[in-house]
Design a protein around this motif. Structure first.
Motif, mmCIF file in Angstrom:
data_model
loop_
_atom_site.group_PDB
_atom_site.id
_atom_site.type_symbol
_atom_site.label_atom_id
_atom_site.label_comp_id
_atom_site.label_asym_id
_atom_site.label_seq_id
_atom_site.Cartn_x
_atom_site.Cartn_y
_atom_site.Cartn_z
ATOM 1 N N ASN A 1 -12.555 35.146 -22.641
ATOM 2 C CA ASN A 1 -12.806 33.730 -22.398
ATOM 3 C C ASN A 1 -14.448 33.509 -22.090
ATOM 4 N N GLY B 1 -10.492 31.220 -27.004
ATOM 5 C CA GLY B 1 -10.569 31.650 -25.687
ATOM 6 C C GLY B 1 -9.678 31.293 -24.623
ATOM 7 N N GLN B 2 -9.444 29.898 -24.670
ATOM 8 C CA GLN B 2 -8.586 29.228 -23.599
ATOM 9 C C GLN B 2 -7.123 29.760 -24.125
ATOM 10 N N SER C 1 -6.437 33.119 -23.332
ATOM 11 C CA SER C 1 -6.269 33.366 -21.735
ATOM 12 C C SER C 1 -5.175 32.463 -21.058
ATOM 13 N N THR D 1 -5.445 29.224 -20.309
ATOM 14 C CA THR D 1 -5.980 28.224 -19.441
ATOM 15 C C THR D 1 -6.112 27.197 -20.369
#
Length: 157
Positions: free
Chosen positions: A120, A151-152, A155, A157
């Protein structure tokens, strides 16, 4: 002089007739018919030819195919499918991070390598990772946004 060189590309083994000093890019495009990696500068400067070798971004136009045996090579075609794209591919689609598309192979493969080592990343880390990938269309803002989104997604998020 040509040898038969065994490569593992996108999870499959291939025996290709090539001189050991032939650039990996030529074998990928001409022998294996993989068009994700692009011929850009031929000097390893622009990033259009980027592939992953053992998970690390590498410029296939300057890597001799003879150095690639016993390594896992992944091209854009090996990341995902139309039905199940890699999170990086999905994020590039969602952010519409393309214009002409010539640089996209290098951007996506470099982003995947970044996310392999930094799941991330910060915007600074994204910009640093992509600094040597050239895009003449000016979609850098969308590309950075796409990598941040990937990246979000990765992960959760």
């Amino acid at each position: 002089m040509q040898d038969t060189i065994r490569l593992t590309v996108n999870g499959s083994e291939h025996d290709v007739p090539a001189a050991p000093d032939t650039p990996l890019l030529y074998v990928l495009r001409n022998d294996l018919l993989l068009n994700g990696p692009k011929y850009g500068c031929g000097l390893g400067e622009c990033g259009a030819c980027t592939v992953l070798i053992d998970g690390v971004a590498a410029r296939s136009c300057v890597i001799p195919v003879g150095h690639c045996t016993s390594h896992d090579i992944v091209t854009l075609e090996g990341l995902g499918t139309r039905a199940a794209p890699d999170v990086v591919q999905q994020a590039f689609i969602e952010e519409q991070a393309a214009q002409c598309g010539y640089c996209l192979n290098g951007m996506i493969m470099t982003a995947r390598a970044l996310l392999n080592r930094t799941p991330n990343p910060t915007e600074t880390e994204v910009r640093e990772a992509l600094r040597y990938n050239l895009c003449r269309c000016g979609t850098h803002v969308e590309i950075v946004r796409a990598v941040m989104r990937a990246g979000q997604l990765q992960s959760g998020t």
